[in-house]
Scaffold this active site. Structure first.
Site, PDB file in Angstrom:
ATOM      1  N   HIS A  62      13.006  -2.894  -5.262  1.00  0.00           N
ATOM      2  CA  HIS A  62      12.516  -4.011  -6.083  1.00  0.00           C
ATOM      3  C   HIS A  62      13.317  -4.153  -7.367  1.00  0.00           C
ATOM      4  CE1 HIS A  62       8.469  -4.855  -3.987  1.00  0.00           C
ATOM      5  NE2 HIS A  62       9.233  -4.155  -3.172  1.00  0.00           N
ATOM      6  N   ASP A  84      -0.756  -0.821   0.283  1.00  0.00           N
ATOM      7  CA  ASP A  84      -1.976  -0.766  -0.535  1.00  0.00           C
ATOM      8  C   ASP A  84      -2.510  -2.153  -0.828  1.00  0.00           C
ATOM      9  OD1 ASP A  84      -1.909   1.972  -0.852  1.00  0.00           O
ATOM     10  OD2 ASP A  84      -0.797   1.895  -2.741  1.00  0.00           O
TER      11      ASP A  84
HETATM   12  C1  HEM Z   1      13.444  -7.034   3.129  1.00  0.00           C
HETATM   13  C2  HEM Z   1      12.181  -7.226   3.227  1.00  0.00           C
HETATM   14  C3  HEM Z   1      11.063  -6.320   2.776  1.00  0.00           C
HETATM   15  C4  HEM Z   1       9.774  -6.696   2.690  1.00  0.00           C
HETATM   16  C5  HEM Z   1       9.208  -8.069   3.003  1.00  0.00           C
HETATM   17  C6  HEM Z   1       9.015  -5.545   2.278  1.00  0.00           C
HETATM   18  C7  HEM Z   1       7.663  -5.533   2.056  1.00  0.00           C
HETATM   19  C8  HEM Z   1       6.905  -4.425   1.777  1.00  0.00           C
HETATM   20  C9  HEM Z   1       5.477  -4.419   1.566  1.00  0.00           C
HETATM   21  C10 HEM Z   1       4.594  -5.647   1.580  1.00  0.00           C
HETATM   22  C11 HEM Z   1       5.089  -3.140   1.344  1.00  0.00           C
HETATM   23  C12 HEM Z   1       3.673  -2.655   1.078  1.00  0.00           C
HETATM   24  C13 HEM Z   1       3.408  -2.635  -0.407  1.00  0.00           C
HETATM   25  C14 HEM Z   1       1.955  -2.301  -0.694  1.00  0.00           C
HETATM   26  O1  HEM Z   1       1.089  -3.027  -0.239  1.00  0.00           O
HETATM   27  O2  HEM Z   1       1.697  -1.286  -1.386  1.00  0.00           O
HETATM   28  C15 HEM Z   1       6.274  -2.339   1.408  1.00  0.00           C
HETATM   29  C16 HEM Z   1       6.290  -0.976   1.242  1.00  0.00           C
HETATM   30  C17 HEM Z   1       7.438  -0.248   1.137  1.00  0.00           C
HETATM   31  N1  HEM Z   1       8.729  -0.730   1.172  1.00  0.00           N
HETATM   32 FE1  HEM Z   1       9.289  -2.574   1.716  1.00  0.00          FE
HETATM   33  N2  HEM Z   1       9.853  -4.493   2.120  1.00  0.00           N
HETATM   34  C18 HEM Z   1      11.127  -4.928   2.402  1.00  0.00           C
HETATM   35  C19 HEM Z   1      12.268  -4.173   2.293  1.00  0.00           C
HETATM   36  C20 HEM Z   1      12.317  -2.880   1.801  1.00  0.00           C
HETATM   37  C21 HEM Z   1      13.512  -2.167   1.452  1.00  0.00           C
HETATM   38  C22 HEM Z   1      14.915  -2.750   1.562  1.00  0.00           C
HETATM   39  C23 HEM Z   1      13.129  -0.934   1.008  1.00  0.00           C
HETATM   40  C24 HEM Z   1      13.969   0.196   0.508  1.00  0.00           C
HETATM   41  C25 HEM Z   1      15.233   0.335   0.729  1.00  0.00           C
HETATM   42  C26 HEM Z   1      11.692  -0.869   1.111  1.00  0.00           C
HETATM   43  C27 HEM Z   1      10.942   0.251   0.867  1.00  0.00           C
HETATM   44  C28 HEM Z   1       9.572   0.325   0.974  1.00  0.00           C
HETATM   45  C29 HEM Z   1       8.804   1.547   0.859  1.00  0.00           C
HETATM   46  C30 HEM Z   1       9.376   2.946   0.723  1.00  0.00           C
HETATM   47  C31 HEM Z   1       7.466   1.184   0.943  1.00  0.00           C
HETATM   48  C32 HEM Z   1       6.256   2.106   0.876  1.00  0.00           C
HETATM   49  C33 HEM Z   1       5.774   2.290  -0.538  1.00  0.00           C
HETATM   50  C34 HEM Z   1       4.604   3.268  -0.582  1.00  0.00           C
HETATM   51  O3  HEM Z   1       4.129   3.716   0.456  1.00  0.00           O
HETATM   52  O4  HEM Z   1       4.167   3.572  -1.702  1.00  0.00           O
HETATM   53  N3  HEM Z   1      11.231  -2.073   1.574  1.00  0.00           N
HETATM   54  N4  HEM Z   1       7.366  -3.125   1.667  1.00  0.00           N
END
Ligand code: HEM
Length: 356
Positions: free
Chosen positions: A69, A198
């Protein structure tokens, strides 16, 4: 206090001059190419102990998410933030108000005082921190890791972070504007192997995206390919397809990437090849951590990033009761092979990631 093993050595052989980089021995005995990396060794250890509590748990996951982000505020078209610069913390009043950053406040609350206490920039705590976080997740690659970022001077504008309800075309366009190909986007989504939600469904917080959220493995690619069940009712979530595994949360964007003709074959290739997935993710993540930065002004401290433990299962497996016939295959050029085994047992129920 550093002792220099070899300060500088130039060998003249004929018309060639070969310079050997200066190496330093840090007080704990670690030999590094650049003495500046020595000061990051106790920071690395404090991150592991104080923030991540030694596990690939919620805080390690959240640090990988904040790295994305923060960095994705970068735009090749210009005018959109400065990339991997810690603006997510420095300008948290602005950026945490963006809908796509919901939930990031918790890890900002941990990393900001940590960076202040250790005298490092917010960009370094996020991006050095994400490499250290990954080192706790079995199967994760060592990501090339630089330090020395200056603090951000402007906030990223709203709209740079993709939303899981955006269509694939829109997400790919945003990611291309930051310099990523569709294959690199799929590679970065290997991060969802260590992830939970979450904010989309707050009543089921910490529900993971795959059955092994403490392993950086290819399960997420396989499990998102499984035929899902349609969300019942006629509310806001009508038409969404849920994971067939109890307790597992499926992001709409992940489901779409697995089924879109531009990304389905790469998605499938990662479901079938953990080593390939880890290698491609590592390269793309190294690029993400440098968005908007000039490498020449930074110091490469990759050699102090620990190597993660080997992944528990080197090959993805079908969760109990799932099999080849449940795969919703979308790659037009390669059939899904019958090479993966099914976990023993009646059904798989996925546990929530423990709160930290
Ligand atoms: C490209 C489209 C992407 C979308 C639409 C997306 C969307 C999301 C969403 C909605 C969540 C859940 C957040 C929550 O409700 O707490 C999430 C979690 C997460 N995303 Fe993505 N994400 C994308 C790409 C990425 C990328 C590129 C990375 C890292 C390189 C990433 C790493 C993570 C991680 C590690 C979590 C888990 C966070 C946790 O468990 O605390 N995401 N993502």
């Amino acid at each position: 206090m550093f002792t220099f093993a070899v300060a500088s050595l130039a060998l003249a052989t004929g018309s060639y001059a070969v310079a050997v980089a200066p190496r330093a021995t840090c007080s704990d005995g670690t030999v590094v190419s650049n003495a500046q990396c020595c000061s990051f060794i106790p920071i690395r250890d404090a991150l592991i102990d104080d923030i991540f509590e030694g596990t690939c748990g919620e805080n390690a996951h959240s640090t990988v998410r904040i790295a994305f982000h923060d960095a994705i505020g970068f735009s090749r078209a210009g005018g959109k933030g400065n990339g991997a610069d810690g603006s997510m913390i420095a300008f948290s009043d602005t950026e945490l108000a963006f809908a796509a950053n919901a939930g990031i406040d918790e890890i900002v609350g941990d990393l900001q005082p940590f960076a202040d206490a250790h005298g490092i920039s917010y960009g370094d705590v996020i991006h050095f921190g994400s490499s250290v976080a990954l080192s706790l997740c079995p199967g994760a690659p060592v990501v090339q890791t630089f330090v020395g970022r200056k603090n951000a001077t402007i906030a990223a504008p709203d709209g740079t972070v993709p939303d899981p309800f955006n269509p694939v075309t829109q997400i790919l366009a945003r990611m291309a504007d930051a310099g990523f190909s569709s294959d690199e986007v799929v590679a970065l989504l290997a991060s969802h192997s260590i992830a939970a939600q979450d904010e989309i469904e707050p009543e089921i917080q910490r529900s993971p995206f795959d059955s092994t959220p403490d392993q950086f493995d290819s399960q997420v690619f396989l499990e998102v390919m499984l035929r899902g069940t349609s969300f019942p009712g006629d509310g806001a979530h009508q038409g969404e397809v849920e994971s067939p595994l109890a307790g597992e949360f499926r992001l709409q964007s992940d489901a779409s990437f697995a089924r879109d003709s531009r990304t389905a074959c790469t998605w499938q290739s990662f479901a079938l090849n953990q080593a390939l997935m880890a290698q491609r993710f590592g390269t793309a993540m190294g690029k993400l951590n440098l968005l908007g930065q000039n490498k020449a002004n930074l110091v490469d401290c990759t050699e102090i990033i620990p190597k993660a433990a080997p992944v528990k299962n080197t090959k993805a497996f079908f969760p109990a009761s799932q099999k080849l016939a449940n795969i919703e295959q979308a790659c037009a050029t390669q059939a899904f092979p019958n090479t993966l085994s099914t976990q023993a047992g009646a059904t798989t129920s996925v546990a929530r990631v423990p709160a930290q």
